[in-house]
Scaffold this active site. Structure first.
Site, short mmCIF file in Angstrom:
data_model
loop_
_atom_site.label_atom_id
_atom_site.label_comp_id
_atom_site.label_asym_id
_atom_site.label_seq_id
_atom_site.Cartn_x
_atom_site.Cartn_y
_atom_site.Cartn_z
N SER A 108 0.10 -11.90 -14.94
CA SER A 108 1.16 -11.57 -13.99
C SER A 108 2.15 -12.72 -13.96
O SER A 108 1.78 -13.87 -14.23
CB SER A 108 0.52 -11.41 -12.61
OG SER A 108 1.47 -11.63 -11.61
N SER A 109 3.38 -12.41 -13.58
CA SER A 109 4.39 -13.48 -13.52
C SER A 109 4.10 -14.46 -12.38
O SER A 109 4.70 -15.54 -12.34
CB SER A 109 5.78 -12.88 -13.36
OG SER A 109 5.84 -12.07 -12.21
N CYS A 110 3.18 -14.11 -11.46
CA CYS A 110 2.91 -15.05 -10.35
C CYS A 110 2.06 -16.23 -10.80
O CYS A 110 1.77 -17.12 -10.01
CB CYS A 110 2.26 -14.33 -9.18
SG CYS A 110 0.59 -13.81 -9.50
N TYR A 137 -4.76 -14.84 -6.57
CA TYR A 137 -4.63 -13.96 -7.73
C TYR A 137 -4.11 -14.75 -8.94
O TYR A 137 -4.62 -14.61 -10.06
CB TYR A 137 -3.64 -12.84 -7.35
CG TYR A 137 -3.40 -11.82 -8.42
CD1 TYR A 137 -4.36 -10.85 -8.69
CD2 TYR A 137 -2.22 -11.81 -9.14
CE1 TYR A 137 -4.13 -9.89 -9.66
CE2 TYR A 137 -1.99 -10.85 -10.11
CZ TYR A 137 -2.95 -9.90 -10.38
OH TYR A 137 -2.73 -8.95 -11.34
N LYS A 141 -5.82 -15.29 -12.67
CA LYS A 141 -5.14 -14.85 -13.91
C LYS A 141 -4.91 -16.03 -14.86
O LYS A 141 -4.99 -15.86 -16.08
CB LYS A 141 -3.83 -14.16 -13.56
CG LYS A 141 -4.04 -12.79 -12.93
CD LYS A 141 -4.70 -11.86 -13.92
CE LYS A 141 -5.00 -10.50 -13.35
NZ LYS A 141 -5.65 -9.61 -14.32
N HIS A 180 2.72 -3.04 -3.10
CA HIS A 180 3.87 -3.86 -3.48
C HIS A 180 5.14 -3.24 -2.90
O HIS A 180 5.11 -2.16 -2.33
CB HIS A 180 3.96 -3.95 -5.01
CG HIS A 180 2.94 -4.86 -5.59
ND1 HIS A 180 1.85 -4.41 -6.30
CD2 HIS A 180 2.81 -6.21 -5.55
CE1 HIS A 180 1.12 -5.44 -6.68
NE2 HIS A 180 1.66 -6.54 -6.24
P1 GDP Z 1 5.69 -10.44 -4.80
O1 GDP Z 1 6.70 -10.30 -5.90
O2 GDP Z 1 4.40 -11.02 -5.26
O3 GDP Z 1 6.27 -11.17 -3.62
O4 GDP Z 1 5.29 -8.94 -4.38
P2 GDP Z 1 5.71 -7.82 -3.32
O5 GDP Z 1 6.07 -6.61 -4.10
O6 GDP Z 1 4.61 -7.66 -2.33
O7 GDP Z 1 6.98 -8.36 -2.53
C1 GDP Z 1 8.26 -8.52 -3.12
C2 GDP Z 1 9.31 -8.85 -2.05
O8 GDP Z 1 9.59 -7.65 -1.31
C3 GDP Z 1 8.90 -9.90 -1.01
O9 GDP Z 1 10.03 -10.70 -0.73
C4 GDP Z 1 8.55 -9.05 0.21
O10 GDP Z 1 8.70 -9.75 1.43
C5 GDP Z 1 9.58 -7.93 0.09
N1 GDP Z 1 9.25 -6.70 0.83
C6 GDP Z 1 10.10 -6.02 1.65
N2 GDP Z 1 9.51 -4.96 2.20
C7 GDP Z 1 8.25 -4.91 1.69
C8 GDP Z 1 7.16 -4.02 1.86
O11 GDP Z 1 7.21 -3.04 2.60
N3 GDP Z 1 6.01 -4.28 1.16
C9 GDP Z 1 5.92 -5.38 0.32
N4 GDP Z 1 4.78 -5.59 -0.36
N5 GDP Z 1 6.94 -6.25 0.15
C10 GDP Z 1 8.09 -6.02 0.82
#
Ligand code: GDP
Length: 315
Positions: A108-110, A137, A141, A180
């Site tokens: 993953s890119s994280c 995570y 990875k 996500h």
């Molecule tokens: P990340 O790329 O590991 O941070 O994965 P996420 O997909 O969980 O979050 C991506 C970004 O979307 C972050 O800045 C979150 O705060 C934002 N975000 C906004 N609304 C939501 C939501 O309803 N669910 C999630 N998971 N992220 C959200």
């Protein structure tokens, strides 16, 4: 790859694994070895060894993992670290013991430091502290890709380690808390439209930048790299394009047909400010993604509506 050989797709019911199965079948693979979680617990070493002794896969697509969004990662650190370490170690070890020909490992890119240079090159790995919200995570990875690399260097088992950017598509998890951002917001916009709500809340400030790859493009890149990647180093897989969470929310509002207002809740975490992968190694080999974000969001929404209609998504 010899597509007539036995191929184990680990995690075939998940977002990534199901896309791998579609891509392999589309290209004529018929000898896929698939086991549901209920039939085979990948965190159990003895069970995984026994399964590999019996089935002797020649290729392995390691797409099984405990995954989740920003909130799930923060809430279940043990599961994200321990389960992922167990799953990947058990599979890589069994593949090595049974003389498997090639393994595809998905990271993953994280895995990259929170403040890595952007776009993030592969060699940014382990150059700085991780983003705290998904460090568990990420650490699992990083260990997986290093174990794969060690197996290649010490025992000559080729392990192709892909580091995909944020993924989405059919088969995603639409749980409102654990998902996500794309499935989370898609569902929230859809439900707001259905109930006639006048606003939808988006977590964070809306300013973080993310790169989103359709999972069918990831599966296509995986098969391409199984044939074309010779190095023991990991390789980034993305689109080279980024959007802000605000832009993503606007797109989803349009795709779902929600007519109300978007409100940002800045008491929720933003996570890492920017995450764009440098995909020059992959693009240099001639591969390119084919699904645009808008097109991918529209088809994923159609899939979601069908699943909802069929009662496959719980309320
Ligand atoms: P990340 O790329 O590991 O941070 O994965 P996420 O997909 O969980 O979050 C991506 C970004 O979307 C972050 O800045 C979150 O705060 C934002 N975000 C906004 N609304 C939501 C939501 O309803 N669910 C999630 N998971 N992220 C959200």
């Amino acid at each position: 790859m010899d597509l007539s050989a036995p191929i184990h797709v680990a995690g075939h019911q998940g977002l990534v694994g199901s896309a791998m199965v579609r891509a392999l079948r589309d290209r004529g693979a018929e000898n896929l070895i698939l086991r549901t979680h209920a039939k085979l617990d990948l965190t159990e070493q003895a069970a995984v060894r026994e399964f590999y002794r019996e089935t002797r896969p020649r290729y392995v697509f390691l797409a099984a993992a405990k995954v989740g969004g920003i909130k799930a990662n923060d809430t279940y650190p043990v599961e994200f670290l321990r389960d992922n370490l167990l799953i990947q170690t058990n599979i890589l070890d069994a593949a090595l013991r049974e003389g498997c020909e090639k393994v595809l490992f998905l990271g993953s890119s994280c895995i990259y430091p929170k403040h890595a240079p952007q776009p993030i090159p592969e060699d940014a790995l382990l150059t700085g502290p991780l983003e705290p919200t998904n460090q568990w995570y990420a650490l699992a990875k990083i260990s997986g890709l290093k174990l794969g690399q060690a197996m290649q260097v010490q025992y000559g088992l080729p392990v192709v380690s892909l580091m995909p950017t944020n993924l989405y598509g059919p088969g995603d998890n639409f749980d409102p808390e654990g998902s996500h951002v794309i499935p989370g917001l898609m569902r929230r916009f859809h439900e707001a439209k259905e109930t006639g709500a006048d606003k939808v809340v988006v977590w964070g400030t809306g300013s973080p930048l993310r790169e989103f790859l359709h999972v069918d493009d990831l599966a296509d890149a995986s098969l391409f790299l199984m044939d074309n990647w010779e190095s023991d180093e990991h390789v980034n897989v993305g689109t080279g394009e980024e959007v802000s969470i605000r832009q993503l929310a606007e797109l989803l509002k349009d795709v779902t047909g929600f007519a109300g207002e978007i409100v940002f809740d800045d008491t929720k975490p933003d996570g890492t400010p920017r995450k764009l992968l440098d995909c020059s190694s992959l693009f240099g080999l001639g591969w390119r993604p084919s699904v645009s974000l808008e097109e991918g969001l529209r088809s994923t929404y159609e899939w979601y509506l069908n699943e909802l209609g069929a009662g496959n998504i719980r309320g």
